[in-house]
Design an enzyme around this catalytic site. Sequence first.
Site, PDB file in Angstrom:
ATOM      1  N   CYS A  55       0.954  -1.339  -0.096  1.00 24.60           N
ATOM      2  CA  CYS A  55       0.040  -0.011  -0.001  1.00 24.60           C
ATOM      3  C   CYS A  55       0.733   1.311   0.032  1.00 24.60           C
ATOM      4  O   CYS A  55       0.395   2.355  -0.420  1.00 24.60           O
ATOM      5  CB  CYS A  55      -0.894   0.029   1.135  1.00 24.60           C
ATOM      6  SG  CYS A  55      -1.961  -1.592   1.220  1.00 24.60           S
ATOM      7  N   HIS A  93      -3.401   6.887   3.801  1.00 24.57           N
ATOM      8  CA  HIS A  93      -3.720   5.658   3.167  1.00 24.57           C
ATOM      9  C   HIS A  93      -5.003   5.376   3.605  1.00 24.57           C
ATOM     10  O   HIS A  93      -5.329   5.536   4.843  1.00 24.57           O
ATOM     11  CB  HIS A  93      -2.742   4.585   3.474  1.00 24.57           C
ATOM     12  CG  HIS A  93      -3.063   3.152   2.893  1.00 24.57           C
ATOM     13  ND1 HIS A  93      -3.707   3.127   1.588  1.00 24.57           N
ATOM     14  CD2 HIS A  93      -3.301   1.978   3.690  1.00 24.57           C
ATOM     15  CE1 HIS A  93      -3.834   1.663   1.428  1.00 24.57           C
ATOM     16  NE2 HIS A  93      -3.878   1.035   2.709  1.00 24.57           N
ATOM     17  N   ASN A 124     -10.494  -0.635   0.841  1.00 22.46           N
ATOM     18  CA  ASN A 124      -8.945  -0.303   0.890  1.00 22.46           C
ATOM     19  C   ASN A 124      -8.338  -0.785  -0.857  1.00 22.46           C
ATOM     20  O   ASN A 124      -8.272  -1.851  -0.989  1.00 22.46           O
ATOM     21  CB  ASN A 124      -8.387  -1.191   1.806  1.00 22.46           C
ATOM     22  CG  ASN A 124      -6.960  -0.991   2.029  1.00 22.46           C
ATOM     23  OD1 ASN A 124      -6.196  -0.572   1.068  1.00 22.46           O
ATOM     24  ND2 ASN A 124      -6.279  -1.604   2.829  1.00 22.46           N
TER      25      ASN A 124
HETATM   26  O1  UT7 Z   1      -3.752  -1.594   3.941  1.00 26.87           O
HETATM   27  C1  UT7 Z   1      -2.977  -1.854   4.727  1.00 26.87           C
HETATM   28  C2  UT7 Z   1      -3.178  -3.378   5.392  1.00 26.87           C
HETATM   29  N1  UT7 Z   1      -4.460  -3.325   5.954  1.00 26.87           N
HETATM   30  C3  UT7 Z   1      -4.861  -2.544   7.241  1.00 26.87           C
HETATM   31  O2  UT7 Z   1      -4.286  -1.531   7.191  1.00 26.87           O
HETATM   32  C4  UT7 Z   1      -5.720  -3.071   8.150  1.00 26.87           C
HETATM   33  C5  UT7 Z   1      -5.613  -2.667   9.543  1.00 26.87           C
HETATM   34  N2  UT7 Z   1      -6.620  -3.531  10.497  1.00 26.87           N
HETATM   35  C6  UT7 Z   1      -8.036  -3.115  10.472  1.00 26.87           C
HETATM   36  O3  UT7 Z   1      -8.298  -2.366   9.830  1.00 26.87           O
HETATM   37  C7  UT7 Z   1      -8.686  -4.040  11.517  1.00 26.87           C
HETATM   38  O4  UT7 Z   1      -7.747  -4.716  12.312  1.00 26.87           O
HETATM   39  C8  UT7 Z   1      -9.572  -4.973  10.937  1.00 26.87           C
HETATM   40  C9  UT7 Z   1     -10.961  -3.984  10.352  1.00 26.87           C
HETATM   41  C10 UT7 Z   1      -9.026  -5.900   9.928  1.00 26.87           C
HETATM   42  C11 UT7 Z   1     -10.271  -5.849  11.871  1.00 26.87           C
HETATM   43  O5  UT7 Z   1     -10.876  -4.942  13.024  1.00 26.87           O
HETATM   44  P1  UT7 Z   1     -10.497  -5.540  14.437  1.00 26.87           P
HETATM   45  O6  UT7 Z   1     -11.332  -4.578  15.337  1.00 26.87           O
HETATM   46  O7  UT7 Z   1      -9.310  -5.500  14.674  1.00 26.87           O
HETATM   47  O8  UT7 Z   1     -11.293  -6.811  14.531  1.00 26.87           O
HETATM   48  P2  UT7 Z   1     -10.841  -8.241  15.120  1.00 26.87           P
HETATM   49  O9  UT7 Z   1      -9.935  -8.584  13.668  1.00 26.87           O
HETATM   50  O10 UT7 Z   1     -10.267  -8.319  16.306  1.00 26.87           O
HETATM   51  O11 UT7 Z   1     -12.129  -9.117  14.901  1.00 26.87           O
HETATM   52  C12 UT7 Z   1     -13.030  -8.840  15.998  1.00 26.87           C
HETATM   53  C13 UT7 Z   1     -14.362  -9.972  15.773  1.00 26.87           C
HETATM   54  C14 UT7 Z   1     -13.632 -11.358  15.454  1.00 26.87           C
HETATM   55  O12 UT7 Z   1     -14.410 -12.275  16.437  1.00 26.87           O
HETATM   56  P3  UT7 Z   1     -14.027 -12.812  17.764  1.00 26.87           P
HETATM   57  O13 UT7 Z   1     -12.769 -13.602  17.598  1.00 26.87           O
HETATM   58  O14 UT7 Z   1     -14.079 -11.548  18.714  1.00 26.87           O
HETATM   59  O15 UT7 Z   1     -15.255 -13.735  18.282  1.00 26.87           O
HETATM   60  C15 UT7 Z   1     -13.561 -11.606  14.246  1.00 26.87           C
HETATM   61  O16 UT7 Z   1     -13.723 -13.076  13.969  1.00 26.87           O
HETATM   62  O17 UT7 Z   1     -14.843  -9.783  14.566  1.00 26.87           O
HETATM   63  C16 UT7 Z   1     -14.944 -10.907  13.787  1.00 26.87           C
HETATM   64  N3  UT7 Z   1     -14.806 -10.603  12.286  1.00 26.87           N
HETATM   65  C17 UT7 Z   1     -15.881 -10.274  11.651  1.00 26.87           C
HETATM   66  N4  UT7 Z   1     -17.322 -10.170  12.195  1.00 26.87           N
HETATM   67  C18 UT7 Z   1     -18.169  -9.698  10.885  1.00 26.87           C
HETATM   68  C19 UT7 Z   1     -13.743 -10.358  11.510  1.00 26.87           C
HETATM   69  N5  UT7 Z   1     -14.089 -10.018  10.500  1.00 26.87           N
HETATM   70  C20 UT7 Z   1     -15.569  -9.853  10.295  1.00 26.87           C
HETATM   71  C21 UT7 Z   1     -16.653  -9.626   9.446  1.00 26.87           C
HETATM   72  N6  UT7 Z   1     -17.634  -9.708   9.725  1.00 26.87           N
HETATM   73  N7  UT7 Z   1     -16.259  -9.397   8.067  1.00 26.87           N
END
Ligand code: UT7
Length: 328
Positions: free
Chosen positions: A115, A255, A285
Amino acid sequence: MGHNGAAITGCGAALPERRLTNRDLEKMVDTSDRWILERTGIRERRLLEEGLSTVDLSERAARDALDGAGIKPHELELILVATVTPDYPLPAAACCLQARLGAFRAAAMDVAAGCSGFIYALAVADQFIRSGAYRNVLVVGVEIPSRIVDWSDRSTCVLFGDGAGAVVMQPADGERGLVAFELGADGRGREHLYIPAGGTVLPTSAETVQRQLHYVKMNGTEIFRFAVRIVQETLERLLEKSHLDYGDLDHLFLHQANLRIIESIRKKLRLPREKVPVHVDRYGNMSAAAIPVALFEEKAAGRLKEGDLLAAVAFGAGLTWGGILMRW
Ligand code: UT7
């Protein structure tokens, strides 16, 4: 005696027409509009139509940038394409684009910095121009993540969108142009965002495909933490180098990965909303395309005025980061 740095003299962008909303995704994986909106700020993203490829979208953005700069493809001396989703694993997307544009005098190569690729490529273009080697450089940031994400993995497939942006860089007049750049990488974080198979560690085989190892894997939480820290550090180094202050910034292009990341940085730096453009809600993204598309949109809306000071900072796979300060 060095030459002038580079200024952006033309901008273009191209977005696929097909929209994929959060509601559409609810029918594909176990997710909800509410989860996606609250955790990422994304409402919809664009998907490249079947049968089209990276070069098709890049060409549209590139031709607009060339028109804006008032030059023809045969005048280009260098084409840099920032992407990790080229038409083919080999050769570079830049060579495909060179052929499509008929820009046969131009050298062509890709910049694979995830990115951060567009920022890296701007810095590369600036160096070639500053040295006096080239006067007309095309820089494209393009990504087609829809072709490398696992559409059954809710933790990644809801996040990305396809798009392309392009700029022409030429020697700057007077005060205009690139003021400073700051690039960095930490390869120890390479597995936080990567594609396990298809390289020399795990060449593609029936088994790697069956195990879904040809798709993007991401540790979102690690990247989130890294992003918030590195963007601020990069900005501070840029401003310090240039003897400038946050208050001097007219625009901060970040970004576009997650609205929460953007807002957390914006609030920490106490910048008003109008200085920090957002399109992640509409496009998701778009990796290396995010910043050039934002530049194009701000310019098209008449919000970039000659003499404005802008910063652009990105972070991504590698891990990599990069920032530039530029006088518009
Ligand atoms: O371009 C550069 C690269 N990428 C980034 O910059 C990404 C940076 N990171 C992020 O944007 C965030 O970390 C995410 C949006 C990817 C994830 O958000 P988060 O608040 O860190 O959520 P998490 O990964 O801790 O997941 C929380 C919960 C999990 O469930 P449990 O384990 O708490 O029961 C996931 O399984 O949300 C669940 N989950 C979803 N639920 C519904 C993960 N993806 C989804 C989804 N829909 N699409």
